[in-house]
Scaffold this motif. Structure first.
Motif, PDB file in Angstrom:
ATOM      1  N   GLN A 291       0.861  -1.192   0.000  1.00 29.48           N
ATOM      2  CA  GLN A 291       0.000   0.000   0.000  1.00 29.48           C
ATOM      3  C   GLN A 291       0.890   1.232   0.000  1.00 29.48           C
ATOM      4  O   GLN A 291       1.998   1.204   0.539  1.00 29.48           O
ATOM      5  CB  GLN A 291      -0.887   0.063   1.265  1.00 29.48           C
ATOM      6  N   TYR A 292       0.360   2.312  -0.588  1.00 33.14           N
ATOM      7  CA  TYR A 292       1.000   3.625  -0.440  1.00 33.14           C
ATOM      8  C   TYR A 292       0.075   4.443   0.450  1.00 33.14           C
ATOM      9  O   TYR A 292      -1.004   4.861   0.013  1.00 33.14           O
ATOM     10  CB  TYR A 292       1.210   4.304  -1.794  1.00 33.14           C
ATOM     11  N   THR A 293       0.480   4.622   1.708  1.00 32.59           N
ATOM     12  CA  THR A 293      -0.426   5.171   2.712  1.00 32.59           C
ATOM     13  C   THR A 293       0.074   6.502   3.256  1.00 32.59           C
ATOM     14  O   THR A 293       1.178   6.574   3.795  1.00 32.59           O
ATOM     15  CB  THR A 293      -0.589   4.148   3.862  1.00 32.59           C
ATOM     16  N   VAL A 294      -0.763   7.540   3.078  1.00 35.16           N
ATOM     17  CA  VAL A 294      -0.417   8.870   3.601  1.00 35.16           C
ATOM     18  C   VAL A 294      -1.189   9.107   4.900  1.00 35.16           C
ATOM     19  O   VAL A 294      -2.157   8.397   5.196  1.00 35.16           O
ATOM     20  CB  VAL A 294      -0.740   9.980   2.568  1.00 35.16           C
ATOM     21  N   ARG A 295      -0.747  10.111   5.652  1.00 39.50           N
ATOM     22  CA  ARG A 295      -1.424  10.453   6.904  1.00 39.50           C
ATOM     23  C   ARG A 295      -1.874  11.898   6.864  1.00 39.50           C
ATOM     24  O   ARG A 295      -1.076  12.797   6.579  1.00 39.50           O
ATOM     25  CB  ARG A 295      -0.462  10.271   8.093  1.00 39.50           C
ATOM     26  N   ALA A 296      -3.139  12.119   7.169  1.00 34.51           N
ATOM     27  CA  ALA A 296      -3.674  13.482   7.260  1.00 34.51           C
ATOM     28  C   ALA A 296      -3.501  13.972   8.693  1.00 34.51           C
ATOM     29  O   ALA A 296      -3.180  13.193   9.598  1.00 34.51           O
ATOM     30  CB  ALA A 296      -5.148  13.481   6.867  1.00 34.51           C
ATOM     31  N   ALA A 297      -3.721  15.289   8.889  1.00 27.95           N
ATOM     32  CA  ALA A 297      -3.524  15.870  10.218  1.00 27.95           C
ATOM     33  C   ALA A 297      -4.525  15.304  11.226  1.00 27.95           C
ATOM     34  O   ALA A 297      -4.195  15.066  12.384  1.00 27.95           O
ATOM     35  CB  ALA A 297      -3.639  17.382  10.145  1.00 27.95           C
ATOM     36  N   ASP A 298      -5.766  15.116  10.790  1.00 24.70           N
ATOM     37  CA  ASP A 298      -6.794  14.606  11.701  1.00 24.70           C
ATOM     38  C   ASP A 298      -7.873  13.874  10.903  1.00 24.70           C
ATOM     39  O   ASP A 298      -7.843  13.843   9.681  1.00 24.70           O
ATOM     40  CB  ASP A 298      -7.413  15.747  12.525  1.00 24.70           C
ATOM     41  N   ARG A 299      -8.819  13.299  11.623  1.00 18.10           N
ATOM     42  CA  ARG A 299      -9.852  12.480  11.015  1.00 18.10           C
ATOM     43  C   ARG A 299     -10.705  13.250  10.010  1.00 18.10           C
ATOM     44  O   ARG A 299     -10.988  12.759   8.914  1.00 18.10           O
ATOM     45  CB  ARG A 299     -10.751  11.880  12.107  1.00 18.10           C
ATOM     46  N   GLN A 300     -11.064  14.485  10.405  1.00 17.61           N
ATOM     47  CA  GLN A 300     -11.915  15.308   9.548  1.00 17.61           C
ATOM     48  C   GLN A 300     -11.247  15.556   8.191  1.00 17.61           C
ATOM     49  O   GLN A 300     -11.861  15.438   7.138  1.00 17.61           O
ATOM     50  CB  GLN A 300     -12.122  16.656  10.234  1.00 17.61           C
ATOM     51  N   THR A 301      -9.954  15.899   8.240  1.00 21.52           N
ATOM     52  CA  THR A 301      -9.191  16.165   7.018  1.00 21.52           C
ATOM     53  C   THR A 301      -9.109  14.903   6.167  1.00 21.52           C
ATOM     54  O   THR A 301      -9.286  14.947   4.949  1.00 21.52           O
ATOM     55  CB  THR A 301      -7.762  16.641   7.384  1.00 21.52           C
ATOM     56  N   GLU A 343      -4.497   4.251  17.593  1.00 19.75           N
ATOM     57  CA  GLU A 343      -5.769   4.983  17.531  1.00 19.75           C
ATOM     58  C   GLU A 343      -5.655   6.183  16.590  1.00 19.75           C
ATOM     59  O   GLU A 343      -6.549   6.425  15.774  1.00 19.75           O
ATOM     60  CB  GLU A 343      -6.174   5.458  18.927  1.00 19.75           C
ATOM     61  N   HIS A 344      -4.554   6.907  16.700  1.00 20.41           N
ATOM     62  CA  HIS A 344      -4.342   8.075  15.840  1.00 20.41           C
ATOM     63  C   HIS A 344      -4.311   7.654  14.363  1.00 20.41           C
ATOM     64  O   HIS A 344      -4.951   8.273  13.509  1.00 20.41           O
ATOM     65  CB  HIS A 344      -3.028   8.765  16.221  1.00 20.41           C
ATOM     66  N   LEU A 345      -3.581   6.584  14.074  1.00 23.53           N
ATOM     67  CA  LEU A 345      -3.443   6.145  12.677  1.00 23.53           C
ATOM     68  C   LEU A 345      -4.786   5.709  12.090  1.00 23.53           C
ATOM     69  O   LEU A 345      -5.090   6.003  10.928  1.00 23.53           O
ATOM     70  CB  LEU A 345      -2.410   5.021  12.573  1.00 23.53           C
ATOM     71  N   CYS A 346      -5.607   5.022  12.885  1.00 24.27           N
ATOM     72  CA  CYS A 346      -6.916   4.583  12.372  1.00 24.27           C
ATOM     73  C   CYS A 346      -7.753   5.776  11.906  1.00 24.27           C
ATOM     74  O   CYS A 346      -8.544   5.651  10.978  1.00 24.27           O
ATOM     75  CB  CYS A 346      -7.671   3.798  13.433  1.00 24.27           C
TER      76      CYS A 346
END
Ligand code: PLP
Length: 375
Positions: A291-301, A343-346
């Protein structure tokens, strides 16, 4: 746009796959036989271990390894809190207790510090015997086995590498599937090396473990199939899948592993400077980019970005929306250590289209969609 374009892969490999499948059908040898044996030898050589035993799927592979090690009631098996459900599901299946530990935010993989805290919490409670640790090569990146191995050794635990997503990855010159005391992989179609159905394998250098797994996956056979010396299961890779995998492994070695790394490079350039954390491989680590997985700042984003991409016809996935400790099937299980990173990553991860047949134009289209959303 396809998230993982298996149809395109088939079009490219069609002549060889069709020939291999038809040849297998004509031979009428469907279970076991020379094709499966030859594939096992080839896989063991590629991974760099003494033994490969194929089986029905990646989940069975994990279970077979725990069975071979005699993991059972009263034992604690440490499992990352951020992974596919199967990594933890196999533990209660053999009667043991899964103890979830946290991962690192940047690599998505097992945290050696959290593992040690979890082991100490289990020892302090005094109810369970710490027996084994599972580490997962999430999204194709091998876990930090030197760090995990050091903690495991300190407390006398076996290390099981869940390389279901990791096949093809490396740490230095060592390939995924060769880490820990034993490893498992999956040939589910969407994995880095996938077949046309279900399939899996275990890898180990240990002769005794390999022999036990060979017995366990065919009804606990002794001298032959009708001499049953232990309780096992029925979990085999069939010859048609071995035929497909033989062709696919050639393509994997020749082009596909390089192609996904090239595509990851294109994403890195195209997404630079945006308010997203891009996946990283630490120095000396090489990913197979399941997978190519990015992370956003928060859930809403993250959720807004996913919706915006969907509106443009760009498929994305959230692997995984729930930490293991929150899964309904594990309700009531004791949580020994906090898992804030899981939890943050989910809530923040988003996987973008990724496969060996992704072209640069498509990567640009995805990146434009992301850019437009943040503009
Ligand atoms: C896919 C997967 C498995 C299970 O493999 P199956 O072949 O689907 O049973 C186990 N662990 C991880 C991390 C996976 O991604």
């Amino acid at each position: 746009m396809e998230f993982r374009d298996l149809k395109r892969q088939y079009q490219v490999l069609k002549p060889q796959i069709d020939a291999a499948v038809l040849d297998t059908m004509a031979s009428a040898g469907f279970i076991g036989g020379t094709r499966v044996q030859a594939l096992e030898e080839r896989l063991a050589r590629y991974v760099g271990v003494k033994h490969c035993v194929t089986c029905g799927n990646g989940t069975d592979a994990l279970q077979l390894m725990l069975m071979a090690w005699g993991v059972g009631p009263g034992d604690a098996v440490f499992v990352p809190d951020f992974t596919f459900f199967a990594s933890g599901e196999v533990v209660p299946y053999v009667g043991a207790v899964p103890v979830f530990y946290d991962v690192c935010r940047e690599t998505f993989n097992a945290s050696a510090e959290s593992l040690e805290q979890a082991i100490q919490a289990v020892l302090a409670e005094g109810k369970l015997k710490p027996k084994a640790v599972i580490a997962v090569d999430l999204y194709g990146l091998p876990a930090d086995y030197p760090a995990i191995g050091a903690v495991a050794e300190k407390y006398g635990l076996k290390v099981l590498e869940d390389a279901a997503q990791g096949f093809g990855g490396c740490v230095g010159l060592n390939r995924a599937g060769s880490f820990g005391d034993g490893a498992c992989t999956s040939f589910f179609p969407a994995k880095p090396l996938g077949c046309y159905g279900d399939g899996g394998a275990v890898f180990t250098d240990d002769d005794e473990t390999a022999a036990l797994v060979r017995s366990l996956c065919v009804h606990g056979k002794g001298g032959d199939k009708y001499d049953n010396v232990r309780i096992g299961m029925n979990s085999r890779l069939d010859a048609l899948q071995a035929a497909v995998l033989d062709v696919k492994l050639t393509a994997f070695e020749r082009d596909e592993l390089m192609a996904v790394n090239r595509a990851a490079g294109w994403y890195g350039e195209a997404l630079a400077g945006l308010p997203l954390a891009l996946p990283v491989a630490p120095e000396g680590f090489y990913s197979s980019w399941a997978q190519y997985t990015v992370r956003a700042a928060d859930r809403q984003t993250r959720d807004a970005l996913q919706a915006a991409l969907k509106a443009r016809g760009i498929p994305t996935m959230v692997y995984y929306p729930k930490p293991m400790h929150s899964q309904t099937a594990f309700r009531g299980a004791r949580q020994y250590v906090p898992c804030p990173n899981a939890e943050h990553l989910c809530g923040t991860v988003l996987s973008l289209p990724m496969h060996p047949y992704l072209d640069q134009e498509t990567v640009q289209t995805v990146a434009e969609g992301v850019r437009a959303h943040f503009a």
